[in-house]
Design an enzyme around this catalytic site. Structure first.
Site, PDB file in Angstrom:
ATOM      1  N   CYS A 296      13.404   0.705  17.854  1.00 53.90           N
ATOM      2  CA  CYS A 296      12.712   0.174  19.032  1.00 53.90           C
ATOM      3  C   CYS A 296      13.653  -0.685  19.892  1.00 53.90           C
ATOM      4  CB  CYS A 296      11.469  -0.595  18.622  1.00 53.90           C
ATOM      5  SG  CYS A 296      11.707  -1.703  17.220  1.00 53.90           S
TER       6      CYS A 296
HETATM    7  N1  LIG Z   1       6.983  -0.697  13.590  1.00 55.32           N
HETATM    8  C1  LIG Z   1       7.778  -0.365  14.602  1.00 55.32           C
HETATM    9  O1  LIG Z   1       7.687  -0.935  15.705  1.00 55.32           O
HETATM   10  C2  LIG Z   1       8.807   0.724  14.434  1.00 55.32           C
HETATM   11  C3  LIG Z   1       9.470   1.200  15.569  1.00 55.32           C
HETATM   12  C4  LIG Z   1      10.417   2.211  15.428  1.00 55.32           C
HETATM   13  C5  LIG Z   1      10.704   2.723  14.173  1.00 55.32           C
HETATM   14  N2  LIG Z   1      10.068   2.220  13.081  1.00 55.32           N
HETATM   15  C6  LIG Z   1      10.405   2.805  11.771  1.00 55.32           C
HETATM   16  O2  LIG Z   1       9.328   3.633  11.367  1.00 55.32           O
HETATM   17  C7  LIG Z   1       9.172   3.608   9.955  1.00 55.32           C
HETATM   18  C8  LIG Z   1       7.743   3.211   9.619  1.00 55.32           C
HETATM   19  O3  LIG Z   1       7.515   1.914  10.182  1.00 55.32           O
HETATM   20  P1  LIG Z   1       6.059   1.257  10.197  1.00 55.32           P
HETATM   21  O4  LIG Z   1       6.144   0.086  11.087  1.00 55.32           O
HETATM   22  O5  LIG Z   1       5.045   2.300  10.438  1.00 55.32           O
HETATM   23  O6  LIG Z   1       5.978   0.763   8.689  1.00 55.32           O
HETATM   24  P2  LIG Z   1       4.728   0.235   7.865  1.00 55.32           P
HETATM   25  O7  LIG Z   1       3.579  -0.086   8.757  1.00 55.32           O
HETATM   26  O8  LIG Z   1       5.256  -0.860   6.992  1.00 55.32           O
HETATM   27  O9  LIG Z   1       4.374   1.489   6.954  1.00 55.32           O
HETATM   28  C9  LIG Z   1       5.331   2.022   6.064  1.00 55.32           C
HETATM   29  C10 LIG Z   1       4.673   2.818   4.984  1.00 55.32           C
HETATM   30  O10 LIG Z   1       3.894   1.974   4.159  1.00 55.32           O
HETATM   31  C11 LIG Z   1       3.027   2.812   3.434  1.00 55.32           C
HETATM   32  N3  LIG Z   1       1.865   2.089   2.897  1.00 55.32           N
HETATM   33  C12 LIG Z   1       1.707   1.836   1.610  1.00 55.32           C
HETATM   34  N4  LIG Z   1       0.566   1.205   1.378  1.00 55.32           N
HETATM   35  C13 LIG Z   1      -0.019   1.018   2.567  1.00 55.32           C
HETATM   36  C14 LIG Z   1      -1.244   0.432   2.980  1.00 55.32           C
HETATM   37  N5  LIG Z   1      -2.084  -0.118   2.121  1.00 55.32           N
HETATM   38  N6  LIG Z   1      -1.532   0.414   4.291  1.00 55.32           N
HETATM   39  C15 LIG Z   1      -0.682   0.936   5.158  1.00 55.32           C
HETATM   40  N7  LIG Z   1       0.475   1.541   4.821  1.00 55.32           N
HETATM   41  C16 LIG Z   1       0.807   1.573   3.535  1.00 55.32           C
HETATM   42  C17 LIG Z   1       2.640   3.921   4.395  1.00 55.32           C
HETATM   43  O11 LIG Z   1       2.752   5.116   3.699  1.00 55.32           O
HETATM   44  P3  LIG Z   1       1.463   5.939   3.179  1.00 55.32           P
HETATM   45  O12 LIG Z   1       0.612   6.226   4.341  1.00 55.32           O
HETATM   46  O13 LIG Z   1       2.118   7.144   2.592  1.00 55.32           O
HETATM   47  O14 LIG Z   1       0.791   5.082   2.157  1.00 55.32           O
HETATM   48  C18 LIG Z   1       3.713   3.846   5.495  1.00 55.32           C
HETATM   49  O15 LIG Z   1       4.405   5.041   5.688  1.00 55.32           O
HETATM   50  C19 LIG Z   1      10.215   2.604   9.415  1.00 55.32           C
HETATM   51  O16 LIG Z   1      11.305   3.306   8.902  1.00 55.32           O
HETATM   52  C20 LIG Z   1      10.592   1.787  10.651  1.00 55.32           C
HETATM   53  O17 LIG Z   1      11.905   1.324  10.586  1.00 55.32           O
HETATM   54  C21 LIG Z   1       9.109   1.246  13.179  1.00 55.32           C
END
Ligand SMILES: NC(=O)c1ccc[n+]([C@@H]2O[C@H](COP(=O)([O-])OP(=O)(O)OC[C@H]3O[C@@H](n4cnc5c(N)ncnc54)[C@H](OP(=O)(O)O)[C@@H]3O)[C@@H](O)[C@H]2O)c1
Length: 369
Positions: A173
């Site tokens: 981001c």
């Molecule tokens: N957040 C941003 O602004 C952003 C921007 C650009 C890139 N990214 C990248 O995108 C990737 C994912 O980021 P994210 O922000 O989506 O990460 P996140 O919200 O921390 O989610 C990561 C993983 O946690 C798992 N998870 C396990 N238990 C959970 C629960 N109870 N509730 C929700 N999720 C749970 C999910 O997999 P399951 O659904 O399989 O359980 C999910 O794929 C990362 O590599 C990050 O660096 C993030």
């Protein structure tokens, strides 16, 4: 792409698999795809081991992550436990997973002959220099040969290459806000033979940038009415920006960075300071930005007016304003980290790859309160 998949694409019937659906980017991706007119089926695959009920759900458990979207989930499967075979027949696979997961799965699916288009939102394919994965993220890359087939998914600067790609590494981001925010300025400087002496990026982000995990510094009690500097030039996005500045523009200026958490749910605002070695012609810089804005729908140049996070929340836009004084230029670049900074840009890349209008599914009505 297999013949069968090609035929489905022509009939606008894409089956998309989303791996890691419950996180913030997973949920945002599902939201956008479920309103995408050419997407017919969205399969949700979870890598998490913690939830025994997953296979038994009678309605998509994803409603727990995005309850406000309950009545828009007709195309969405219930969450299933991930296995490689389930990816068979997907037109595209979106990895919304934490780092160090997607590259291992991609290595196995390439081995088993699955040829779906891959869009990885995690950092697992962003570097071309394979040594950087160990250095920056602490893992050895499982399939270095696939890195050469990967295109960095910064849409506005890699559009033509994305059309030919097999894997898209969706950018971080902060790098999206920085690289797009300064691209027209660098183009101008290069045309004029001016050197960039240094770049300072002062970045502020809402808490969703850190993912869903519960951390003490992301609690309401800690962060409301508070701002926290949580990283500076050692941030993992800095080497990503440096590699792409070199790749795109053949420049390696000193790049300093700070990242701050602000008491907001979404959005990034970067104030980017650039020093040129000579005073530029400011009207030519503005012209360069205006041209870039005209050619790229989701890049919105505001001239000397400086945009705020409020202006981009809920949208796929990056909005940019600039001020020039002598040989210092200040660029203000804003975007929604979950949309242009992640899932929106990922869908923009899907549209490009499959030959659709880049805007399909992304003309999202903005949030206005
Ligand atoms: N957040 C941003 O602004 C952003 C921007 C650009 C890139 N990214 C990248 O995108 C990737 C994912 O980021 P994210 O922000 O989506 O990460 P996140 O919200 O921390 O989610 C990561 C993983 O946690 C798992 N998870 C396990 N238990 C959970 C629960 N109870 N509730 C929700 N999720 C749970 C999910 O997999 P399951 O659904 O399989 O359980 C999910 O794929 C990362 O590599 C990050 O660096 C993030």
């Amino acid at each position: 792409m297999k013949k069968e998949d090609e035929n489905k694409r022509k009939k606008n019937k894409l089956k998309i698999s989303v791996v890691g659906p419950r996180g913030y980017t997973g949920s945002e991706t599902i939201k956008i795809l479920s309103l995408h007119p050419y997407v017919d089926e969205i399969q949700l695959l979870s890598l998490s081991e913690d939830d025994k009920q997953k296979e038994e759900q009678t309605q998509p458990e994803i409603t727990k992550s995005i309850p406000s979207f309950r009545k828009y989930l007709q195309k969405v499967s219930k969450i299933e436990k991930f296995s490689e075979e389930k990816l068979e027949g997907s037109s595209a696979i979106f990895f919304c997973t934490e780092q160090n997961k997607a590259h291992k799965i991609v290595s196995r699916i390439i081995e088993s002959g699955i040829s779906s288009f891959v869009i990885d939102l995690s950092p697992d394919f962003r570097f071309k220099d394979v040594g950087q994965y160990k250095k920056v993220y602490g893992f050895d890359h499982a399939i270095p040969s696939a890195i050469q087939k990967t295109v960095y998914g910064l849409t506005e600067l890699y559009r033509e290459k994305i059309k030919e790609s097999e894997i898209v590494a969706n950018p971080g981001c902060y790098p999206t806000a920085t690289l797009l925010g300064i691209a027209p300025l660098i183009k101008y400087a290069k045309k004029q033979g001016l050197n960039i002496e240094w770049i300072i990026v002062d970045a502020k982000s809402g808490v969703t940038g850190a993912g869903r995990k519960a951390l003490p510094h992301l609690t309401l009690a800690y962060l409301s009415e508070n701002i926290k500097v949580y990283a500076w030039s050692e941030h993992r996005h800095v080497p990503e920006m440096q590699e792409k500045l070199k790749e795109l523009f053949d420049i390696s200026p000193p790049l300093n960075f700070t990242a701050q958490l602000i008491p907001a749910k979404r959005g990034i605002l970067e104030t980017i300071w650039i020093k040129l070695d000579e005073k530029p012609e400011t009207d030519k810089i503005f012209e360069e930005y205006q041209n870039f804005s005209q050619k790229n729908f989701f890049f919105d140049f505001w001239g000397e007016e400086l945009p705020d996070i409020y202006s981009v929340t809920g949208t796929n836009f990056i909005r940019v304003g600039i001020k020039c004084k002598d040989n210092i230029i200040m660029v203000v670049s804003v975007l929604d980290n979950l949309i242009k900074g992640a899932s929106g840009q990922a869908v923009q890349n899907l549209n490009i790859k499959f030959g659709y209008d880049e805007k399909v599914g992304l003309e999202l009505p903005p949030i206005f309160t």
